[in-house]
Design an enzyme around this catalytic site. Structure first.
Site, PDB file in Angstrom:
ATOM      1  N   GLU A   1     103.798 -86.669 -78.000  1.00 34.73           N
ATOM      2  CA  GLU A   1     104.646 -87.880 -78.063  1.00 34.73           C
ATOM      3  C   GLU A   1     103.598 -88.999 -78.334  1.00 34.73           C
ATOM      4  OE1 GLU A   1     108.093 -87.946 -76.719  1.00 34.73           O
ATOM      5  OE2 GLU A   1     107.985 -89.426 -75.770  1.00 34.73           O
TER       6      GLU A   1
ATOM      7  N   ARG B   1     103.248 -81.858 -79.104  1.00 37.23           N
ATOM      8  CA  ARG B   1     104.149 -82.619 -79.778  1.00 37.23           C
ATOM      9  C   ARG B   1     103.692 -84.208 -80.725  1.00 37.23           C
ATOM     10  NH1 ARG B   1     108.036 -85.275 -77.537  1.00 37.23           N
ATOM     11  NH2 ARG B   1     109.660 -84.399 -78.297  1.00 37.23           N
TER      12      ARG B   1
ATOM     13  N   ARG C   1     117.998 -79.936 -74.443  1.00 37.10           N
ATOM     14  CA  ARG C   1     116.989 -80.729 -73.534  1.00 37.10           C
ATOM     15  C   ARG C   1     118.216 -81.639 -72.662  1.00 37.10           C
ATOM     16  NH1 ARG C   1     113.937 -86.461 -73.517  1.00 37.10           N
ATOM     17  NH2 ARG C   1     115.763 -87.125 -73.866  1.00 37.10           N
TER      18      ARG C   1
ATOM     19  N   TRP D   1     106.257 -95.159 -67.248  1.00 30.47           N
ATOM     20  CA  TRP D   1     107.850 -95.424 -67.613  1.00 30.47           C
ATOM     21  C   TRP D   1     107.738 -93.635 -68.544  1.00 30.47           C
ATOM     22  CZ3 TRP D   1     110.288 -95.359 -72.329  1.00 30.47           C
ATOM     23  CH2 TRP D   1     111.469 -94.937 -71.887  1.00 30.47           C
TER      24      TRP D   1
ATOM     25  N   TYR E   1     115.637 -91.840 -66.831  1.00 30.46           N
ATOM     26  CA  TYR E   1     114.950 -91.606 -68.083  1.00 30.46           C
ATOM     27  C   TYR E   1     115.722 -90.673 -68.274  1.00 30.46           C
ATOM     28  CZ  TYR E   1     112.449 -89.295 -71.656  1.00 30.46           C
ATOM     29  OH  TYR E   1     112.979 -89.016 -73.207  1.00 30.46           O
TER      30      TYR E   1
ATOM     31  N   GLU F   1     107.933 -81.024 -70.660  1.00 36.42           N
ATOM     32  CA  GLU F   1     107.761 -82.124 -71.608  1.00 36.42           C
ATOM     33  C   GLU F   1     106.718 -83.158 -70.047  1.00 36.42           C
ATOM     34  OE1 GLU F   1     109.675 -83.938 -74.434  1.00 36.42           O
ATOM     35  OE2 GLU F   1     109.043 -85.230 -74.322  1.00 36.42           O
TER      36      GLU F   1
ATOM     37  N   GLU G   1     112.418 -82.323 -82.244  1.00 37.03           N
ATOM     38  CA  GLU G   1     113.302 -83.188 -81.523  1.00 37.03           C
ATOM     39  C   GLU G   1     114.594 -83.651 -82.428  1.00 37.03           C
ATOM     40  OE1 GLU G   1     111.320 -85.604 -79.511  1.00 37.03           O
ATOM     41  OE2 GLU G   1     113.371 -87.015 -77.984  1.00 37.03           O
TER      42      GLU G   1
ATOM     43  N   HIS H   1     108.586 -87.296 -68.609  1.00 38.57           N
ATOM     44  CA  HIS H   1     108.442 -88.079 -69.257  1.00 38.57           C
ATOM     45  C   HIS H   1     106.642 -89.196 -68.693  1.00 38.57           C
ATOM     46  CE1 HIS H   1     109.111 -92.388 -71.629  1.00 38.57           C
ATOM     47  NE2 HIS H   1     109.602 -91.402 -72.183  1.00 38.57           N
TER      48      HIS H   1
ATOM     49  N   ASP I   1     112.761 -82.918 -70.352  1.00 34.32           N
ATOM     50  CA  ASP I   1     111.599 -84.002 -70.522  1.00 34.32           C
ATOM     51  C   ASP I   1     111.009 -85.085 -69.306  1.00 34.32           C
ATOM     52  OD1 ASP I   1     109.687 -85.799 -71.002  1.00 34.32           O
ATOM     53  OD2 ASP I   1     110.726 -86.739 -73.304  1.00 34.32           O
TER      54      ASP I   1
HETATM   55  C1  GCO Z   1     111.517 -88.193 -76.373  1.00 35.99           C
HETATM   56  C2  GCO Z   1     110.789 -89.142 -75.470  1.00 35.99           C
HETATM   57  C3  GCO Z   1     111.361 -90.255 -76.251  1.00 35.99           C
HETATM   58  C4  GCO Z   1     111.107 -91.606 -76.074  1.00 35.99           C
HETATM   59  C5  GCO Z   1     111.295 -92.966 -76.728  1.00 35.99           C
HETATM   60  C6  GCO Z   1     110.210 -93.827 -76.709  1.00 35.99           C
HETATM   61  O1  GCO Z   1     111.265 -86.873 -75.678  1.00 35.99           O
HETATM   62  O2  GCO Z   1     111.990 -88.053 -77.558  1.00 35.99           O
HETATM   63  O3  GCO Z   1     110.527 -89.470 -74.490  1.00 35.99           O
HETATM   64  O4  GCO Z   1     112.607 -90.769 -75.643  1.00 35.99           O
HETATM   65  O5  GCO Z   1     110.938 -92.366 -74.348  1.00 35.99           O
HETATM   66  O6  GCO Z   1     110.603 -92.103 -77.645  1.00 35.99           O
HETATM   67  O7  GCO Z   1     109.799 -95.036 -77.976  1.00 35.99           O
HETATM   68 MG    MG Z   2     109.399 -86.691 -74.267  1.00 35.14          MG
END
Ligand code: GCO
Ligand code: MG
Length: 402
Positions: free
Chosen positions: A262, A283, A148, A402, A160, A236, A339, A212, A210
């Protein structure tokens, strides 16, 4: 019949906070479940200690499916990250116990392995494109076949996914850090650094990215289209997914594969995404989506719709979670990727895991159960340390995802 005689909630902070449930039976067998919810850890610890543990004592640890429904339907109040993480901890610990009682690794209880190694992706990042390229080279040298890539966006401090220390850890402040987000700056930067990655390293490894949850469906569709020639393994969380139907618009705009889930807790969070084939990878994770029992149900539904798996596995998911994920990943026909971020050395002092990394894949061990133990004496040396995830703000000061 063996019964559950003890259930103990262990809160520890070896490098970061973790909540772990240890269930012990009248036969002296004990199993572990991860109950960590990043930034809201003590809510799950209380849910377990104050409301779930009293229900467990005296019950049959073998009846995993019944226990799941007892805790889910029996609470009356359904779903939500706190409830589902608590249920996951109980469920995972009971699978661990069942494996130890049977003398079998959990993957054998789930039908046996469909693959030996579980393909994982690592996290390369950098505060500039040059740094990101160095980090990609490092992951390639370590043997990763899927990586990634995230790089800092000029004008958006605290972008991020950019690592500052050896381990990426966003929950770092005693009060939430407020980070500035600029969609315009990100949309200018990301295609450029991802292109540089392909130009420098070619196409013989999987490249992931990602977003995010930061874009609108229109912006996400546009980004996906611009990235098509880079042949990403996935893009992602392009947009928050409460509105599942919004993914139809992204889908229609681009063939870049999409991965989401996630933050999902249940199958109902992704039912439409899966059944309408609005995503390519789901995910959801063992710890936040109701344990092995419920995640398996999600994965099985996904299989019918050509959606593959790609479970969340950041460092806030403990080695217990990661091991549970590897056991399940090993068995499902529609596995995609897992991951993986190596845990902090302090975390590894408290949790002794038996999975092994080789040539870009993780291998669960054949130890009975999940193959992870916790050193409670070591855990007690790391008291809880309240930490928050950052909060995003747009350049005009208003709150963003975020
Ligand atoms: C990822 C995630 C994490 C989250 C985190 C929040 O793809 O691994 O986005 O980095 O931000 O797990 O607790
Ligand atoms: Mg993520």
């Amino acid at each position: 019949m063996a019964t559950i005689t003890q259930a103990k909630v262990i809160v520890t902070s070896p490098g970061r906070n973790f909540v772990t449930l240890r269930i012990t039976t009248s036969d002296g067998v004990s199993g572990l479940g991860d109950a960590t919810l990043n930034g809201r850890e003590l809510a799950v610890a209380s849910y377990l200690r104050d409301h779930v543990v009293p229900l467990l004592i005296g019950r049959d640890p073998a009846r995993i499916e019944d226990m799941w429904h007892y805790l889910y339907k029996g609470a009356y109040w359904r779903r939500g990250p706190v409830t589902m993480t608590a249920i996951a901890a109980v469920d995972t610990a009971l699978w661990d116990i069942k494996g130890k009682v049977a003398g079998m690794p959990v993957y054998d209880l789930l039908g046996g392995r469909a693959r030996d190694g579980v393909l994982v992706y690592g996290h390369a990042s950098g505060s500039s494109t040059a740094e990101l390229l160095d980090d990609i080279a490092r992951f390639r040298d370590l043997g990763y076949r899927a990586i990634r890539a995230q790089a800092a966006v000029p004008g958006a401090p605290g972008t991020y996914g950019v690592r500052h220390d050896a381990v990426y850890e966003p929950a770092a402040a005693a009060l939430p850090e407020e980070q500035t987000w600029s969609t315009e700056a990100y949309l200018a930067a990301a295609p450029a650094y991802l292109t540089a990655v392909r130009e420098n390293f070619g196409f013989d490894f999987h490249l992931l990215h990602d977003v995010h949850h930061r874009l609108t469906p229109t912006e996400a569709g546009h980004l996906g289209r611009r990235l098509e020639d880079l042949r990403l393994f996935w893009m992602e969380d392009p947009t928050p997914a409460e509105l599942q139907e919004s993914y139809r618009q992204i889908r229609q705009a681009t063939t870049t594969p999409i991965a989401v889930g996630e933050v999902f807790n249940t199958i109902w969070d992704c039912q439409q995404l899966i059944t309408e084939r609005l995503i390519d990878y789901i995910r959801a994770s063992v710890v936040h989506a109701g344990g092995i029992t419920h995640l398996r149900r999600i994965f099985n539904l996904a299989e019918l719709y050509h959606v593959r798996t790609g479970s969340h596995g950041a460092t806030d998911l403990s080695p217990v979670s990661l091991s549970a994920a590897l056991h399940l990943d090993s068995t499902v026909p529609n596995f995609g990727i897992q991951e993986y971020m190596e845990h902090d050395p302090l975390t590894q002092q408290v949790f002794r895991a038996s999975y092994a990394f080789r040539e870009g894949a993780l291998y669960p061990s054949s130890a009975p159960g999940l193959g992870v133990e916790i050193d409670e004496e070591a855990a007690s040396r790391f008291p809880y340390d309240r930490k928050y995830l950052p909060v995003g703000r747009r350049t005009d000061g208003s709150v963003h995802d975020w």
